[in-house]
Design a protein around this motif. Structure first.
Motif, short mmCIF file in Angstrom:
data_model
loop_
_atom_site.label_atom_id
_atom_site.label_comp_id
_atom_site.label_asym_id
_atom_site.label_seq_id
_atom_site.Cartn_x
_atom_site.Cartn_y
_atom_site.Cartn_z
N TYR A 16 0.79 -1.30 0.11
CA TYR A 16 -0.06 -0.16 0.14
C TYR A 16 1.05 1.09 0.03
N VAL A 19 2.30 2.26 -3.26
CA VAL A 19 1.50 2.51 -4.65
C VAL A 19 1.88 3.73 -5.29
N THR A 22 5.45 3.85 -6.98
CA THR A 22 5.43 2.85 -7.98
C THR A 22 4.71 3.44 -9.41
#
Lengths: 183, 192
Positions: A16, A19, A22
């Protein structure tokens, strides 16, 4: 058993957490891969222009400023010079105007930042503050952990040694072929 | 969880603000500031030395701002500045501004082999070494290829006639830079 449970929890929360970064690196990575195919940071707007220049060269900067700024309301004039090829080149905010000094005909080029992508590219290139290098290293370490931990989370027919190994090998083949044969 | 998020966000903000303050408090050192013409005239003696140069930005590489070109009184005197790790990138907004750049002067010996490779490569870095691909020189697209060929032929002749077997091209590995003045128009009476 306990180890797998903790691995799953850490994999989930670390996943999480990364995220945002990325997505930033993936999107900007695509843009930067194609930086010579398209301008990854800017939209380049090119426009044919024509102005009435006073007799010259030489030209007076005070005369050129209102002429260049009259091309468009958003133009902010900076300075000009005569190029070695005999063109008049005027620098404007985020662009330039190149004119034939005899005819006043030429081309204006304006650069407009690609919203959000410009900033993401700067992060990717570490063109922002130097401290980002260490922060991105930390994110990379977390991404590495998420990747490695993901390998060991499942067991059984979908686990590493049954199904997983083939997908891992499949994903390695392309880069390995390039590293060995196409470099 | 919410507390953790707030703490993380606050820490990131504090680090960012601290970093920005440190950057703006960097003390100014006394340096000999040279023009682009002076740097190029004395370049052979200044290779690998730290230099400070001032000039007008004629072009910033549009593919990430990793380099810019400073011109002197005209675009015939021009030097390439590589942003490097210290500067990171030059902003497009600096085109037309006067910059004072401190960095290390480097030499690229342009040999016959270099030129031969140039003919067979589309590498922007290698073309940039010679000032192609946006050096600030203004050439209509139709004439660009012909001019490049002409320049390459001229370069080959220069290499053949040189004692060292190469033509020296200089650039600066940038360490830091400042905008020395906001773009302003030339004083009245001074023409362009």
């Amino acid at each position: 058993m306990q180890l797998r449970k903790w691995l799953r929890i850490l994999h989930r929360d670390a996943g999480y957490f990364i995220v945002g970064v990325t997505v930033i690196y993936a999107v900007s990575g695509i843009f930067l891969n194609h930086k010579y195919d398209l301008n990854s940071d800017f939209h380049v707007i090119t426009q044919q222009v024509q102005v009435d220049l006073p007799p010259g060269p030489p030209f007076q900067e005070k005369d050129l400023k209102p002429i260049i700024e009259s091309i468009d309301d958003n133009i902010l004039y900076k300075r000009s010079f005569m190029t070695s090829q005999g063109y008049l080149k005027a620098f404007i905010h985020n662009g330039e105007v190149v004119l034939d000094p005899e005819t006043g005909i030429g081309e204006m080029q304006i650069l407009r930042k690609r919203a959000v992508v410009f900033e993401m590219n700067n992060l990717h290139r570490i063109s922002t503050h130097k401290s980002w290098k260490w922060i991105s290293d930390a994110f990379a370490a977390v991404l590495l952990f998420v990747t490695i931990s993901g390998i060991f989370i499942l067991k059984g027919k979908n686990g590493l040694m049954k199904r997983g190994i083939w997908f891992i090998l499949g994903g390695l083949i392309v880069p390995i072929v390039y590293m060995i044969f196409l470099m | 969880m919410r507390k953790l998020f707030v703490m993380l966000a606050a820490s990131a903000l504090m680090v960012a603000c601290g970093a920005r303050q440190n950057a703006s408090n960097t003390p100014q050192e006394t340096q000999v500031v040279m023009s682009v013409e002076e740097i190029l005239e004395n370049a052979s003696e200044l290779v690998d030395a730290e230099v400070t140069v001032t000039g007008t930005v004629s072009h910033v590489c549009q593919h990430g701002g990793q380099r810019c070109f400073l011109i002197g009184a005209s675009d015939e005197t021009m030097i390439r500045i590589e942003a490097g790790e210290e500067i990171g990138a030059f902003s497009q907004e600096h085109v037309g501004d006067n910059l004072q750049v401190t960095g290390v002067l480097r030499l690229v010996p342009i040999t016959e082999e270099y030129v031969a490779n140039l003919d067979s490569t589309d590498s922007h870095d290698e073309h940039h070494a010679l000032g192609y691909h946006g050096s600030g020189q203004v050439v209509p697209e139709a004439e660009a290829e012909a001019l490049k060929k002409e320049q390459t032929e001229e370069l080959k002749t220069q290499i053949e006639n040189s004692e060292e077997g190469y033509v020296p091209v200089y650039f600066i590995e940038g360490l830091k830079y400042t905008v020395v003045e906001e773009a302003e128009t030339a004083p009245e009476g001074e023409g362009v």
